[in-house]
Design a protein around this motif. Structure first.
Motif, PDB file in Angstrom:
ATOM      1  N   TYR A   1      -6.477   4.156   3.426  1.00 18.19           N
ATOM      2  CA  TYR A   1      -6.758   2.779   3.724  1.00 18.19           C
ATOM      3  C   TYR A   1      -7.108   2.653   5.501  1.00 18.19           C
ATOM      4  O   TYR A   1      -6.701   3.298   6.285  1.00 18.19           O
ATOM      5  CB  TYR A   1      -4.938   1.596   3.577  1.00 18.19           C
TER       6      TYR A   1
ATOM      7  N   LEU B   1       1.232  -0.866   0.230  1.00 18.12           N
ATOM      8  CA  LEU B   1      -0.067   0.344  -0.244  1.00 18.12           C
ATOM      9  C   LEU B   1       0.603   1.270   0.069  1.00 18.12           C
ATOM     10  O   LEU B   1       2.085   1.351   0.637  1.00 18.12           O
ATOM     11  CB  LEU B   1      -1.268   0.233   0.895  1.00 18.12           C
TER      12      LEU B   1
ATOM     13  N   SER C   1      -3.149   5.911  -0.562  1.00 17.82           N
ATOM     14  CA  SER C   1      -4.396   5.005  -0.190  1.00 17.82           C
ATOM     15  C   SER C   1      -4.871   5.585   1.083  1.00 17.82           C
ATOM     16  O   SER C   1      -4.588   5.035   1.952  1.00 17.82           O
ATOM     17  CB  SER C   1      -3.762   3.016   0.290  1.00 17.82           C
TER      18      SER C   1
ATOM     19  N   TYR D   1     -11.261  -4.895   4.373  1.00 17.52           N
ATOM     20  CA  TYR D   1      -9.858  -3.786   4.705  1.00 17.52           C
ATOM     21  C   TYR D   1     -10.522  -2.920   3.681  1.00 17.52           C
ATOM     22  O   TYR D   1     -11.939  -2.627   2.924  1.00 17.52           O
ATOM     23  CB  TYR D   1      -8.920  -4.426   3.627  1.00 17.52           C
TER      24      TYR D   1
ATOM     25  N   ILE E   1     -10.179   0.401   1.477  1.00 14.07           N
ATOM     26  CA  ILE E   1      -8.928   0.704   0.037  1.00 14.07           C
ATOM     27  C   ILE E   1      -9.885   2.180  -0.597  1.00 14.07           C
ATOM     28  O   ILE E   1     -10.401   1.341  -1.244  1.00 14.07           O
ATOM     29  CB  ILE E   1      -8.185   0.001  -0.400  1.00 14.07           C
ATOM     30  N   ASP E   2      -9.214   3.452  -0.257  1.00 10.91           N
ATOM     31  CA  ASP E   2      -9.795   4.278  -0.963  1.00 10.91           C
ATOM     32  C   ASP E   2     -11.449   3.939  -1.553  1.00 10.91           C
ATOM     33  O   ASP E   2     -11.579   3.863  -2.922  1.00 10.91           O
ATOM     34  CB  ASP E   2      -9.233   3.804  -3.369  1.00 10.91           C
TER      35      ASP E   2
END
Length: 826
Positions: A374, A368, A372, A387, A389-390
């Motif tokens: 995150y 990563l 990102s 998770y 992410i973005d």
């Protein structure tokens, strides 16, 4: 019965006892129990002698021999460090070789399997010796721990059998009353004694022909230049009483010395001895050690005992269990342990993150960048793991694994971010904050005990003086959230908080105040701005809710100029906020923005209905429906109102829309689904609508001309239907001196009606009035009048304002106005 058989054998002597051993020239013989073999030793040479044929079946050489009497197996460590295992229970003519391997042969039987009557033995090649069953005997049914392991000049001998109580044993018979069970002085049945434990593990030095770790331990582990000896103190009956650990060290000259004796807890682990020459720092959890110096970090686990970790990181030590594991070597930029009693670790190296589930020896790798957005989250209460992410949520694929037992992070297809994934709602996680900060979340709340205490006297639920059921105190939680700066290699906020929220201007820190038992007494809040200054510190949550001004620090992303309540209560977390000349809505306790700032916003959090004005565009939003309008539409008027059904208001909002000669109403229920539309017959003024439906609130937006729009927005005061309870007679209503029932003080409503210029984006009449009527270029303004407690009075004041800004009348009583303003023109 088993006890008597063993005793009988002991009294009569074994078939091939020591007294019956023949003389073999130059050799000393040691019987292998009751087997027809003896170990023959002559100086540094050892062999196996067959007492039946009176000959050597294994020639004497420099091999090391160990006979395990409980299993009847002979282990031989040969000069080439191969280990051969023979089954001396086999009565055939040839010697029965059942296992041969390089360096070690260890037979393990779980300490507790035999308690459940599991007689399976995990051996190989027994069929070659035509042995159908394992020999009878107290321990032969399961070989707990036995074998050899070679370490250069040293041989590790493992011989351990835990004490054993047969769960199927019947009580002993009484000597006086042979047909009855024997009982002791307390009236309890007397059972055959347990088989005592056997502890004969040690280390033998082949070069010096002596035991350097005596044969008196349960197990011995080899770790670097140390022998970790697990001992057990036995009681007078030979049963395990207390575990301990002795540490032997191999010096540079090869001598083995007792370095530490009688270690009884993980807190006493001599890390400075094991990690000599390595810089380390002990975690609060005593079995973990952070290693490395400068920019490189690592993590090592050294454990001597099973243990229960308390909330304050004190431990209750259990059975000995030696384990050493390098979780991360000293090559990482950042290493952190998530939570207490949970073996979950995260490390970062070169922009790549590694997550390890230590109990399962799995490592997840996922690259990563700081760009990102995150976050990893986990919650044991419902098993939620994922998770983000973005802005997209993923679930990890736990199936793919390479040869090194390292898992790639295979993300599932992105799915909508789950509801309630706000950071503070999860027990643990890790998140990028800003450009380079790492937020570590550990917020494991108290575990409530739902089972009542039992009364010591009546064996029923325990109750207190007031008749309430008494419960155990909750199990303490773990609150270890912190904020780390990997560039500076320091914790900006140490790991002592419930959660930390990034509020744009700074950070809101929530932490617990704990009592002596580790249970939560209260939650307090600090706010630290980006310069490190405290805007407030140790503020109780109740006081924050009582002062809505605190909320301006608690909404993310925007510069907040002012905050005011959406609904009745100033303490309500749902609020509007002003950012510049724009208006948004959010929940300051949840750190959430529901509506980003617009020129104007109206929002009802109960039903999730909103109206946003941006320039000339109007958008009415619901969960599953939306309506778009434009102020260029002639005669545009939108009115929201609830339906009155007797004493209570129905769970419906109605949207009435009228423009360009049309007039219709949209009905939608509490689930925000449009139910129907109905055209109105005739013309209804907003006042008639209000009289027909008797709402306690009103909201409408009405175009007045090419630049002005009237926004009517007010909420009547809330009067509770429920009296206060008497403090003396807790189940009765409170009454005053006159005998009247006492009700709570009404919650003040609000008056937010005004006239807005959507061209200049400025208020022509600020939103502080009850109602405003516009007719022939004049505004009739109703001023709300409130008493010292903020309660709305029954009588209002009125002003008449012309479009040029001049007043004809200013804040006069209604009867003081000319009749045409009261009754209208006929």
């Amino acid at each position: 019965m088993r006890f008597y058989i063993v005793l009988l054998l002991f009294l009569n002597g074994s078939l091939y006892g020591q007294s019956e051993l023949p003389e073999v020239k130059g050799y000393s013989l040691k019987a292998c129990g009751d087997k027809p073999y003896a170990i023959a030793q002559k100086k540094s040479k050892t062999g196996l002698y067959d007492l039946r044929s009176k000959s050597f079946v294994l020639k004497a050489n420099k091999s090391f021999y160990h006979f395990d009497e409980q299993s009847g197996f002979l282990f031989v460590a040969n000069a080439a460090n191969t280990v051969s295992t023979y089954n001396l229970n086999y009565e055939g003519d040839e010697l029965c070789l059942i296992k041969e391997a390089n360096r070690k042969v260890i037979f393990n039987k779980d300490d507790y399997q035999q308690f459940f009557g599991d007689d399976e033995v995990y051996l190989t090649n027994l069929e070659k010796c035509q042995v159908d069953t394992v020999p009878e005997g107290s321990s032969a049914a399961g070989i707990p721990n036995s074998g050899l392991e070679c370490y250069e000049n040293f041989v590790l001998v493992l011989e351990r059998r835990p004490s054993f109580i047969d769960p199927f044993d019947a009580p002993l018979h009484s000597i006086v009353y042979p047909n009855e069970d024997s009982i002791d002085y307390d009236g309890n049945s007397v059972y055959p004694p347990a088989d005592p434990a056997i502890l004969k593990s040690g280390i033998y030095d082949r070069t010096k022909s002596k035991w350097v770790v005596p044969q008196q331990y349960a197990r011995v582990h080899v770790f670097r230049n140390f022998f970790i000896a697990e001992g057990t103190i036995l009681d007078e009956e030979g049963l395990e009483d207390e575990d301990y650990v002795d540490v032997y060290q191999i010096k540079e000259d090869g001598e083995v010395v007792l370095a530490l004796k009688n270690i009884k807890s993980n807190e006493e682990i001599p890390a400075e001895l094991f990690l000599e020459g390595t810089k380390f720092k002990r975690d609060r959890d005593p079995i973990y050690f952070f290693t490395g110096e400068g920019t490189k970090k690592g993590l090592i686990k050294i454990q001597f005992f099973e243990y229960l970790l308390e909330y304050d990181y004190s431990t209750q030590t259990g059975l000995s269990m030696f384990e050493v594991d390098t979780i991360f070597d000293s090559a990482y930029d950042f290493v952190v342990k998530l939570g207490r009693d949970i073996s979950r670790f995260v490390a970062r190296k070169g922009g790549e993150f590694f997550m390890k589930y230590h109990d399962y020896d799995k490592t997840y790798n996922f690259p990563l960048s700081w760009k990102s957005d995150y976050r990893y989250f986990y919650d044991s209460r419902d098993g939620a793991e994922g998770y983000e992410i973005d802005g997209k949520s993923y679930a990890p694929d736990h199936q793919r694994m390479d040869a090194e037992n390292t898992f790639e992070l295979m993300l599932s297809e992105p799915k909508p971010i789950l509801e309630n994934t706000s950071t503070k709602y999860f027990e643990e996680g890790i998140e990028f904050m800003r450009d380079s900060l790492i937020y570590v979340q550990v917020n494991q709340g108290e575990d409530e005990v739902l089972t009542p205490l039992m009364s010591e006297e009546f064996w029923e639920d325990s109750i207190d003086i007031d008749g309430n059921v008494v419960y155990l105190r909750p199990n303490p939680g773990t609150y270890e959230s912190g904020l780390y700066d990997p560039q500076k290699e320091e914790w900006i906020f140490k790991r002592k908080y419930c959660y930390i929220l990034d509020m744009g201007k700074g950070f809101l820190l929530c932490r617990t105040l704990l009592d002596e038992y580790g249970n939560v007494k209260d939650y307090v809040y600090d706010f630290v701005d980006n310069e490190g200054n405290y805007a407030f510190k140790e503020v109780n949550e109740i006081y924050i809710r009582d002062d809505i001004n605190y909320a301006k620090y608690c909404l993310p992303k925007y510069e907040i100029d002012s905050v005011f309540s959406v609904d009745y209560f100033s303490s309500a977390p749902e609020c509007y906020f002003m950012s510049g000349n724009k208006m948004g809505a959010g929940n300051w306790m949840e750190n959430e923005i529901h509506h980003h700032p617009k020129d104007y916003l109206w929002y009802d959090p109960e039903f999730g209905v909103s109206l946003e004005l941006e320039g000339e565009e109007i958008q009415v939003k619901m969960e599953k429906n939306s309506f778009n309008f434009n102020l260029s539409q002639a005669g545009l008027e939108l009115t929201f109102y609830p339906i009155s059904t007797g004493w209570e208001y129905d769970t419906q909002w109605h949207l009435r829309k009228r423009f360009a000669g049309t007039d219709s109403t949209v009905y939608f229920n509490k689930d925000l689904k449009v139910m129907a539309t109905e055209a109105f017959e005739g013309s209804y003024t907003s006042e008639q609508v209000k009289r027909n439906f008797h709402p306690n609130r009103s909201f409408q937006i009405k175009k007045l001309n090419d630049s002005l729009v009237y926004i009517e927005n007010y909420l009547y005061d809330y009067y509770s239907d429920f009296p206060l309870m008497s403090e003396i007679w807790v189940f009765e209503d409170s009454i005053n001196e006159d005998g009247d029932v006492v009700y709570p003080v009404p919650e003040p409503g609000y008056s937010r009606s005004g006239v807005y210029n959507y061209k200049t984006k400025r208020w022509f009449l600020s939103p502080q009035y009850q109602t405003i009527n516009y007719n022939d270029g004049e505004f009739i303004i109703e001023h709300p009048m409130r008493d010292e407690f903020g309660i709305l009075l029954s009588e209002s004041r009125y002003s008449i304002l012309k479009t040029d800004g001049s007043y004809l009348f200013k804040e006069v009583r209604g009867l003081e106005l000319p009749e045409r303003y009261i009754y209208g023109d006929d």
